[in-house]
Design an enzyme around this catalytic site. Sequence first.
Site, PDB file in Angstrom:
ATOM      1  N   ALA A  78      30.806  53.162  13.880  1.00 55.59           N
ATOM      2  CA  ALA A  78      30.809  52.989  15.334  1.00 55.59           C
ATOM      3  C   ALA A  78      29.372  52.959  15.826  1.00 55.59           C
ATOM      4  O   ALA A  78      28.555  53.791  15.426  1.00 55.59           O
ATOM      5  CB  ALA A  78      31.561  54.130  16.004  1.00 55.59           C
ATOM      6  N   LYS A  79      29.065  51.991  16.673  1.00 52.11           N
ATOM      7  CA  LYS A  79      27.745  51.958  17.309  1.00 52.11           C
ATOM      8  C   LYS A  79      27.876  52.777  18.588  1.00 52.11           C
ATOM      9  O   LYS A  79      28.054  52.237  19.685  1.00 52.11           O
ATOM     10  CB  LYS A  79      27.322  50.513  17.572  1.00 52.11           C
ATOM     11  CG  LYS A  79      25.848  50.371  17.958  1.00 52.11           C
ATOM     12  CD  LYS A  79      25.453  48.902  17.959  1.00 52.11           C
ATOM     13  CE  LYS A  79      24.057  48.692  18.517  1.00 52.11           C
ATOM     14  NZ  LYS A  79      22.972  49.244  17.699  1.00 52.11           N
TER      15      LYS A  79
END
Length: 306
Positions: free
Chosen positions: A158-159
């Site tokens: 996940a960014k």
Amino acid sequence: MGFPSAGKIWMNGSLVDWADAKIHVASHVIHYGSAVFEGARCYATPKGSACFRLDAHTTRLYNSAKIYRMQVPFGPEAMNQAIIDTIKANNLKACYIRPLIYRGYGEPGVSPYGSPVDVAILCWEWGAYLGAEALEKGVAVRISSWNRVAPNTFPTMAKASANYASSQLIKMEAIADGYAEGIALDVNGFVSEGSAQNLFVVRDGVIRTPPLYASVLPGITRDSIIAVARDLGYEVREELVQRESLYVADEMFFSGTAAEVTPITSVDRVVIGAGTCGPVTRAVQKRFFEIIDGDAPDTHGWLRYI
Ligand code: PPE
């Protein structure tokens, strides 16, 4: 090369003036870092402006949101369109694109469920991330004393904004000690990534990059570089990289949307190869820039003309 003072920002479906694009200080995201985001680029080509791998960025954005159980009120193609609308509203030929999905103003407390999921899109002109000279001459880096996040702590797929607390520690330490960047090791001691870039290491003509399970962001530039390097006939391996193999590498470079392809010329003051941008790095960098500038055929279908 800072933020602009004027222009439009897309917020929850409306284009608002740059100066008015504000959120309340009680917003969940301010207190708990509850946001996911993207960084993409639009480039000026002879055939007009084109976003580089927009779909890949949007897919990663929606995956980031899913991991954090955020319900985005519209789908990926509407997001792509909103991004294109924002670029056009700002009359930008080439720009950096920053879509943000964040938990807004709702209820107090850690649970995010009482706060709305808000969306904003910012676009601005952003040149060479580590300085114009860095793309040519390369940068000096250190191994960070901070490890990258462990897989069972923060998900690196996940960014998420929260991951950038780790990035900031890595970056601040590097700057404090006179380096352009830091490279973090993962919790097992293997090489992971820079504060905001993936890493490639060249030795004896073979290109290696840490695998996704070495706590790296699945970089879209990383994926593109793997493809470009293979197109050029290089062997590319995704495998665990030991710290000491950096010191004896022939060449090293960073990849990232912001950093693009930036050579690394020393690690911990140990000179890498000839201490300049090496031939493999230059070849990969050249082809990458030719594709994004529209000067080489877009054989992978990476450009979306706006
Ligand atoms: N690792 C991290 C931790 C990271 O933040 C980035 C992008 C990458 C790897 C490369 O991923 P990609 O851009 O998909 O190739 N970092 C973004 C944010 C930089 C910032 O300062 O903000 C970027 O490069 O746009």
